[in-house]
Design an enzyme around this catalytic site. Structure first.
Site: not given
Ligand SMILES: [Zn+2]
Length: 163
Positions: A18, A35, A131
């Protein structure tokens, strides 16, 4: 919930794709935002960088306060290299190893995101995936919690309260 875990255990690290800076905002300190973070701007010419908390307050197009060149968010775009400092941190932490690795809300399609789970598995450490759907690491984890991240992590922290 993840920030809370840093208070309860000696060594907790968060690896995130994120770029929204929410882990920082939540109070996590050991973060590898692989990132980048959209709240940091960097000059494309001189490398000057600074933090922006409110994008509504910057001029468009944004320019460098030092040299007036174009600036950009300090995030990794498609085809770009990962930031060296983050990759180094990740490798250092993986070398030390972890007792447990949680993969939360990611499909783990990037090898560097799947790596901590694969490493933990190899070392015999606990691996958990949170998940609702299947991912690249679903078939190798010890436990799969097929639910959303918020509900699962609330349950994990609540269970720690009663442990
Ligand atoms: Zn500049």
């Amino acid at each position: 919930m993840i920030a809370e875990l840093e208070h309860r255990f000696d060594r907790v690290w968060t690896l995130t794709q994120n770029v929204d800076g929410l882990h920082h905002a939540a109070g996590s300190r050991n973060i590898i935002d692989i990132h980048g973070d959209v709240h940091w701007l960097v000059c494309t010419r001189c490398g000057h960088r600074w933090r922006v908390d409110n994008y509504a307050r910057i001029s468009i197009p944004p320019s460098c306060a030092e040299c007036d060149a174009l600036v950009r968010p300090e995030v990794v775009l498609f085809g770009e290299m990962l930031p060296f400092d983050r990759v180094k941190s990740l490798q250092e932490q993986l070398m030390r190893g972890f007792d447990a690795v949680f993969s939360i809300g990611t499909t783990s399609v990037f090898p560097y995101i799947a790596q901590p789970v694969i490493d933990a598995r190899r070392r015999g450490a606990l691996t958990v995936e949170i998940n609702p759907g299947a991912s690249e690491v679903s078939h190798i984890v010890d436990y799969r919690l097929r639910t959303g991240a918020a509900a699962a992590m609330e349950a994990v922290v609540r269970a720690l309260d009663h442990a």
